[in-house]
Design a protein around this motif. Sequence first.
Motif, short mmCIF file in Angstrom:
data_model
loop_
_atom_site.label_atom_id
_atom_site.label_comp_id
_atom_site.label_asym_id
_atom_site.label_seq_id
_atom_site.Cartn_x
_atom_site.Cartn_y
_atom_site.Cartn_z
N GLY A 459 0.78 -1.23 0.00
CA GLY A 459 0.00 0.00 0.00
C GLY A 459 0.81 1.27 0.00
O GLY A 459 0.29 2.34 0.33
N LYS A 460 2.06 1.16 -0.40
CA LYS A 460 2.91 2.35 -0.38
C LYS A 460 4.17 2.10 -1.18
O LYS A 460 4.43 0.98 -1.64
CB LYS A 460 3.29 2.72 1.05
N LEU A 461 4.96 3.14 -1.33
CA LEU A 461 6.31 3.00 -1.88
C LEU A 461 7.23 2.69 -0.71
O LEU A 461 7.91 3.55 -0.16
CB LEU A 461 6.73 4.29 -2.59
N GLY A 462 7.23 1.42 -0.32
CA GLY A 462 7.87 1.03 0.93
C GLY A 462 9.37 1.27 0.95
O GLY A 462 9.91 1.76 1.96
N SER A 467 14.02 4.63 2.72
CA SER A 467 15.19 5.42 2.33
C SER A 467 15.08 6.86 2.81
O SER A 467 16.06 7.45 3.30
CB SER A 467 15.37 5.38 0.81
N MET A 468 13.90 7.44 2.70
CA MET A 468 13.70 8.83 3.15
C MET A 468 13.88 8.95 4.67
O MET A 468 14.48 9.91 5.16
CB MET A 468 12.32 9.32 2.72
N ILE A 469 13.38 7.95 5.38
CA ILE A 469 13.53 7.97 6.84
C ILE A 469 15.01 7.88 7.22
O ILE A 469 15.49 8.60 8.11
CB ILE A 469 12.70 6.83 7.48
N ARG A 470 15.75 6.98 6.53
CA ARG A 470 17.19 6.87 6.81
C ARG A 470 17.92 8.18 6.54
O ARG A 470 18.89 8.52 7.22
CB ARG A 470 17.80 5.74 5.98
N PRO A 475 8.80 11.36 5.10
CA PRO A 475 8.40 10.49 3.99
C PRO A 475 7.10 10.94 3.33
O PRO A 475 6.02 10.36 3.53
CB PRO A 475 8.26 9.12 4.67
N ASN A 476 7.20 12.00 2.54
CA ASN A 476 6.04 12.52 1.83
C ASN A 476 5.82 11.73 0.54
O ASN A 476 6.74 11.17 -0.04
CB ASN A 476 6.27 14.00 1.46
#
Length: 530
Positions: A459-462, A467-470, A475-476
């Motif tokens: 349900g997302k670009l997991g 990667s954005m969180i790292r 994570p928009n």
Amino acid sequence: MQRPLGAQISHMLKARGVDVIFGIPGVHNQEMYRGIEEAGITHVLARHEGGAAFMADGYARATGSPGVCYVITGPGLTNAMTALGQSYSDSVPVLAISSCLADVSARFGQLHQMKDQRAAAETVCDWSEEARSPEGAYRLIERAFTEFACARPRPKHVQVPIPLLEGLADPAPAPGPRPRMPRAPDADLEAVLRAVLGAEKPLFIFGGGARGAADAIPALLEMTGAASFTTYAGRGLVPEGTALSFGSYLARPDSDAVLAEADLVIVAGSELAEVDLWRDMPDLPGQMVRIDLDPQVLATARAGDLAVCADAGAFLSAMRIAIPARAEDRTPRWSADRVADTRQRWAAEVAAERPGIPEVCAALKAVLPEGTMIYSDMTTFAYAAKELWDMARPGHWHHPTGFGTLGYALPAAIGGAVARKGLPTLAIAGDYGFQYTVQELAVAVELGLPLPILLWDNGKLGEIEASMIRAQIAPNAVDVRNPDFCALARAYGAHAAAPEDLAGVQASVTEALQANGPTVIHVPTDIALR
């Protein structure tokens, strides 16, 4: 007998072994379709030119023979360019033939007009050329098939002006002789044999370019006492259960320590690119041997290394023949127990990084028939499976490794299933990537392909979210609203399944392989935890 050039091209392709063409007809390339049925070629109608080129890629990977696609001028070609870029990065022989406008320098505002269509295609192909005469078209097509036979396989693009396609032309010449892949001089073979037999702890890295040595590699490893890795593209070259095999875990950062233990590393048929290692190539203390068709790859060899320009499969096979005449019994210096422990640790790391996927891999592997060919998309499931899943034979798991395009799995699997009628094929896609090429589901329905499509849905670009969180970025734009995938599949006329546990996944895949059309199998990412 003279025919319009478009018809003559189809006959020429048939004479060179082409049985299937993937494409979409349009007013600008309809003359190419005049000769298809007469030539005895099957045409598969894609729903998007990108799908046609992906299908040609999947067909080529399944057969080892060139895949061919027909596209129109302008947007037809640009739509296909993403797939052609994937074929380029993964060394896949695809021939794209397009129409083109006769004059774009003095006439403006024409349908499908581009500033420079030929140059655009050249950015993603080995080469892109325009035919100015029937003889020129024949020569370019013959050049493509000759290079497919004796050089690193990569896509080619030939464009033919519309008036030329419509005009009468003599038949194409008969197929010319096909040269073989380059053979290394005996001196190169002798040098590599001395290096391998003189090494205490040799280690092979087998890439996709070494597939021709599948039968020779097990004996070669036993004779030399060498350990081995495979790249993702080389999986299946080293039989499952081989004692000194480190598998396809090259991307594990501490594989550097293993490579550094070897006093000789032989890289056969691999660039060792960023997408193989996910880091810079380490500066190894020992000598390296690079065996490759591509001079650009060999140019990365260091002073003191050995660089061999040859087909890696043929060269390894020659090594296998030559070694028994001079090799004494070799006791491996690598510890089989340590290799097994290292692999077990790496598998545990993958399981911790991507929970639940190892269990689904094991469940699938237990029910897939022998010889199943798998096509995967850029999805979390595939990233883990490429490390965990030992293949029983090479060339049976295809992934968009280099270019990394979404939407690959479904159309490429259709091309593979068309190529391997009666043999099992499986597509694996994520919920986001599936929607890039979902329209090609209609093609699989039309053809009645028994194709299971495992849809891994988080349900997302997991991967992007992680990667954005790292990177400490909020994570928009990573959460998505997905459709009802089962209802969407049925709207296309396909079958659908929504298993609730691993046993249900196994049953759904088994049924899908016997169905009268494709089946979308919707699998939530927590299914192994239920």
